[in-house]
Design an enzyme around this catalytic site. Structure first.
Site, short mmCIF file in Angstrom:
data_model
loop_
_atom_site.label_atom_id
_atom_site.label_comp_id
_atom_site.label_asym_id
_atom_site.label_seq_id
_atom_site.Cartn_x
_atom_site.Cartn_y
_atom_site.Cartn_z
N HIS A 1 -1.69 -7.65 2.65
CA HIS A 1 -1.63 -8.21 4.01
C HIS A 1 -2.77 -7.77 4.92
CE1 HIS A 1 0.11 -4.88 6.57
NE2 HIS A 1 0.33 -4.40 5.38
N THR B 1 11.85 -7.57 -10.77
CA THR B 1 11.28 -8.89 -10.96
C THR B 1 10.06 -9.05 -10.08
OG1 THR B 1 13.44 -9.82 -11.47
CG2 THR B 1 11.73 -11.37 -10.82
N GLY C 1 0.80 -1.22 0.00
CA GLY C 1 0.00 0.00 0.00
C GLY C 1 0.83 1.27 0.00
N CYS D 1 1.60 8.08 24.08
CA CYS D 1 2.60 7.34 24.82
C CYS D 1 3.09 6.12 24.05
CB CYS D 1 2.04 6.88 26.16
SG CYS D 1 1.51 8.25 27.19
N ASN E 1 -8.21 3.80 8.48
CA ASN E 1 -7.70 2.67 9.24
C ASN E 1 -7.95 2.78 10.74
OD1 ASN E 1 -5.83 4.87 8.67
ND2 ASN E 1 -4.40 3.81 9.98
#
Lengths: 381, 126
Positions: free
Chosen positions: A200, A236, A72, A318, A150
């Site tokens: 993923h 490749t 991404g 944190c 996200n």
């Protein structure tokens, strides 16, 4: 580790066993370089092109519009810089809640003389279409707005954004890393020029992604070398990764099942007093639960959950390496102190109802425990 | 975040969480915006700090630092407590990631505030 409950699928996902199986086959039997002229090469080439068709079909796109990348982040870079460098100069419109792969790419381009408008979002994380239109300038050449966020799961109206882009003849790129497969995208129905995808996040392997590039659109490649991927991305091809990615897109996503678990988790967690759901209540990813718990801090919650075997992520400062909590949480208007107490749970088809029940129970006791240690109860009332 | 075992144990099993009613000394430092607030309260009897508690809004290192501070201070005299610095806290909790050192600094500041309060009140009473 005894109990293992993985609720951080927004970060990455477990690779499905079907995906592992096809990849193993490519690793050991179909290992040729697709550019080689002999049968090993042609065999690998066939697998590559078959994967390309599979992924294209998921977008209702043409196979030649699928460019394989390392993921991404690279796709975002290729889309934005690729368009920018070809243009030479100009103005880009994006949003304040983009992934760092988009934001930092834009910041880098600003250093190089481009101008960027970062659109605000409302309390749900939605951009304002009117504000978008009003931001368009003479020299605007690109709009980049992520399909789904996200952190808070909010889904943007990319069909409407596409219409505005078309009206002003501006390129439209969307980072669909989190939304691909979870939200349908049909490039014949929306005006869209470039889409970033990642393997993923959908039970495929890490290190492989796609940039959809509409036919006819030219970009300046970022990686020079051989003529791979229509000369847009040398190197490749990662055939096993790409075949794995394609296989992952064929898996049954079980969206209804995930949504059911998500809604159960949301209801259970909101029973905790002084807590709130972040992001849009309806226009949100089926697997995203972002909740802020007042009076307590995120890293503390995260470690306590980790001790119980439950993996999540947090928007607190944190746990990052800066003093500021998540830019997304601040952009939707959360006060710093509330942002610091935010936990993101992102589900997958591998989670079970028992895991959700266990999680709810433990979050409740952890919040209670941390609140007893907190000096700020009532301070935010 | 890589936390050592001792630090995690302090975070998981604090013995000093809470607040003292009618404290001899109390101090609160930090701010919500930064995500770090520590409140230390203690009781002094016959010149010694017999009881000390903390309330902390903060990360794992902040809570661990607060607990460590209380364990170090308990039983000491005010004069001894005044000598305590964040280095003592760091020595107690073991190695911390660099960006968590400030949690121990906050602990030292909270203690100093509490001692200041104690002294002001002691003067008032005399």
């Amino acid at each position: 580790m005894k109990t293992k409950i993985y609720l951080d699928n927004g970060a990455t996902t477990k690779v499905d066993s079907k995906v592992v199986k096809v990849m193993q086959k490519i690793f050991t039997k179909n290992y040729g370089n697709p550019s080689s002229l002999h049968q090993f090469g042609q065999d690998a080439h066939n697998y590559l092109e078959e994967a390309r068709i599979t992924i294209a079909n998921k977008l209702n796109a043409k196979p030649e519009e699928i460019i394989f990348t390392s993921g991404g982040t690279e796709s975002d870079n290729l889309a934005i810089k690729g368009a920018a460098y070809l243009n030479g100069k100009g103005h880009i419109i994006t949003s304040k809640i983009e992934h760092p792969a988009v934001l930092n790419t834009c910041k880098e381009l600003e250093k190089q003389g481009f101008t960027v408008t970062y659109l605000n979002v409302d309390k749900f994380g939605l951009i304002n279409l009117k504000e978008l239109e009003e931001s368009v300038k003479e020299n605007t050449f690109l709009i980049s707005i992520m399909h789904a966020n996200n952190e808070i799961g909010t889904i943007q109206p990319i069909d409407e954004i596409g219409k505005i882009a078309k009206k002003y003849n501006i390129l439209f790129h969307t980072d669909a890393v989190q939304s691909f497969i979870k939200v349908p995208i049909d490039v014949t129905k929306i005006n869209i020029d470039m889409i970033s995808l990642s393997s993923h996040k959908i039970h495929g392997p890490k290190g492989v992604g796609t940039l959809y590039v509409k036919s006819g659109l030219k970009l300046k490649p970022l990686i020079d070398g051989g003529n791979h991927e229509r000369k847009l991305r040398a190197g490749t091809e990662n055939v096993p990764g790409i075949v794995g990615f394609a296989e992952a897109t064929k898996l049954e996503p079980q969206l209804d099942y995930i949504k059911k678990l998500r809604d159960k988790l949301i209801l259970g967690l909101l029973e905790i007093p002084n807590s709130q759901l972040n992001g849009h209540p309806e226009k949100r990813l089926v697997n995203n639960v972002s909740i802020s718990f007042n009076f307590v801090e995120g890293e503390g919650i995260l470690f306590s959950l980790d001790q119980k075997g439950i993996a999540v992520s947090t928007g607190s400062a944190c746990s990052s390496h800066s003093l500021e909590p998540s830019h997304v949480l601040l952009a939707i208007g959360l006060k710093h102190e509330i942002a610091h107490g935010t936990i993101r749970f992102t589900l997958s088809k591998f989670n079970t109802e028992e895991e959700i029940d266990f999680t709810i129970k433990n979050v409740k006791s952890i919040i209670e425990y941390l609140r007893k240690m907190s000096p700020v109860r009532g301070a935010l009332d | 975040m890589n936390y050592n075992k001792k630090l995690l144990a302090l975070f998981r099993n604090p013995k000093h969480a809470g607040e003292i009613k009618d404290p001899s000394g109390v101090g609160e430092v930090g701010n919500m915006k930064c995500g770090d607030v520590m409140k230390i309260s203690f009781k002094v009897e016959k010149g010694k700090i017999t009881e000390i508690k903390f309330l902390t809004f903060g990360c794992v290192a902040a809570i661990a630092s607060s607990e460590a501070l209380c364990r170090i201070v308990k039983g000491k005299t005010i004069e001894q407590a005044e000598q305590i610095t964040n280095k003592d806290i760091l020595d107690y909790i073991g190695e911390v990631p660099a960006l968590k050192v400030h949690c121990s600094v906050l602990g030292e500041e909270a203690l100093k505030q509490a001692i200041k309060y104690y002294k002001k009140n002691a003067i008032k009473q005399n």
